[in-house]
Design a protein around this motif. Structure first.
Motif, short mmCIF file in Angstrom:
data_model
loop_
_atom_site.label_atom_id
_atom_site.label_comp_id
_atom_site.label_asym_id
_atom_site.label_seq_id
_atom_site.Cartn_x
_atom_site.Cartn_y
_atom_site.Cartn_z
N THR A 122 2.99 -8.04 0.83
CA THR A 122 2.57 -7.57 -0.61
C THR A 122 1.00 -8.47 -1.15
O THR A 122 0.47 -7.08 -1.49
CB THR A 122 3.27 -8.11 -1.12
OG1 THR A 122 5.00 -8.22 -1.48
CG2 THR A 122 3.13 -7.81 -2.51
N VAL A 123 0.30 -9.09 -1.19
CA VAL A 123 -0.64 -9.61 -1.50
C VAL A 123 -1.79 -10.02 -0.01
O VAL A 123 -2.95 -8.74 -0.45
CB VAL A 123 -0.66 -11.03 -1.95
CG1 VAL A 123 -1.88 -11.41 -2.64
CG2 VAL A 123 0.52 -11.23 -2.94
N LEU A 124 -1.67 -11.13 1.42
CA LEU A 124 -2.87 -11.15 1.75
C LEU A 124 -2.58 -9.34 3.28
O LEU A 124 -3.86 -9.24 3.65
CB LEU A 124 -2.58 -11.83 2.72
CG LEU A 124 -2.12 -12.96 2.00
CD1 LEU A 124 -2.11 -14.34 3.27
CD2 LEU A 124 -3.63 -13.49 1.72
N LYS A 125 -2.31 -8.65 2.76
CA LYS A 125 -1.77 -7.25 3.50
C LYS A 125 -2.99 -6.74 3.61
O LYS A 125 -4.10 -5.94 3.68
CB LYS A 125 -0.43 -6.30 4.29
CG LYS A 125 -0.61 -4.99 4.66
CD LYS A 125 0.39 -4.76 5.01
CE LYS A 125 0.12 -3.99 5.73
NZ LYS A 125 1.76 -3.08 5.87
N ARG A 126 -3.57 -5.95 1.91
CA ARG A 126 -4.94 -5.35 1.59
C ARG A 126 -5.84 -6.46 1.19
O ARG A 126 -5.49 -6.80 0.29
CB ARG A 126 -4.23 -4.21 0.32
CG ARG A 126 -3.15 -3.46 0.66
CD ARG A 126 -2.45 -2.11 -0.36
NE ARG A 126 -1.67 -2.30 -0.51
CZ ARG A 126 -0.15 -2.49 -0.35
NH1 ARG A 126 -1.00 -3.82 0.15
NH2 ARG A 126 0.92 -2.49 -0.74
N ARG A 127 -7.06 -5.83 1.68
CA ARG A 127 -8.05 -6.59 1.13
C ARG A 127 -8.31 -6.81 -0.54
O ARG A 127 -8.30 -8.06 -1.01
CB ARG A 127 -9.35 -6.64 1.60
CG ARG A 127 -9.27 -7.06 3.37
CD ARG A 127 -10.98 -6.57 3.80
NE ARG A 127 -11.00 -5.71 3.91
CZ ARG A 127 -10.55 -3.78 4.02
NH1 ARG A 127 -9.86 -4.91 5.09
NH2 ARG A 127 -10.91 -3.02 4.86
N SER A 128 -7.98 -5.88 -0.87
CA SER A 128 -8.21 -5.42 -2.72
C SER A 128 -7.65 -6.00 -3.18
O SER A 128 -7.79 -6.57 -4.28
CB SER A 128 -8.66 -3.90 -2.78
OG SER A 128 -6.97 -3.12 -2.05
N THR A 129 -5.73 -5.91 -3.05
CA THR A 129 -5.00 -6.83 -3.87
C THR A 129 -4.85 -7.79 -4.04
O THR A 129 -4.96 -8.19 -4.32
CB THR A 129 -3.73 -6.85 -3.49
OG1 THR A 129 -3.29 -5.05 -3.30
CG2 THR A 129 -2.20 -7.27 -4.15
#
Length: 100
Positions: free
Chosen positions: A11-18
């Motif tokens: 959920t968190v670390l997959k996307r750099r923006s998140t």
């Protein structure tokens, strides 16, 4: 604990923006949680040691418990911040073929 780790990565670390947004929120939570924490904790302990049972009856023990919980919540926010920082730093510094 493995499911929480898996959820955090997915959920968190997959996307750099998140990751960046969560890192900022964790940083702010850590800052707010630790602001004056040590001063208030020392004052509370001084109150309890000086007035003893009367201070406990007036809520000194409940306040001490709240301060300890605030400390642990701040610590958790710091750990989340460091995890996000680690992920972002590795993304910026790893070679293109080094990513999962």
């Amino acid at each position: 604990m493995t499911s929480m780790k898996r959820w955090f990565r997915k959920t968190v670390l997959k996307r750099r923006s998140t990751t960046f947004v969560v890192m900022g929120v964790a940083f702010l939570a850590f800052g707010v949680g630790t602001l004056n924490l040590f001063i208030v904790l020392k004052t509370n302990l001084d109150l309890l040691s000086e007035y003893g049972w009367q201070a406990v009856m007036d809520g000194g023990a409940a306040q001490l418990l709240e301060l300890v919980v605030t400390g642990y919540v701040s610590l958790a926010a710091y750990v989340v911040f460091k995890a996000c920082e680690h992920a972002l730093v590795h993304h910026l510094t790893d070679e293109p073929g080094d990513h999962d």
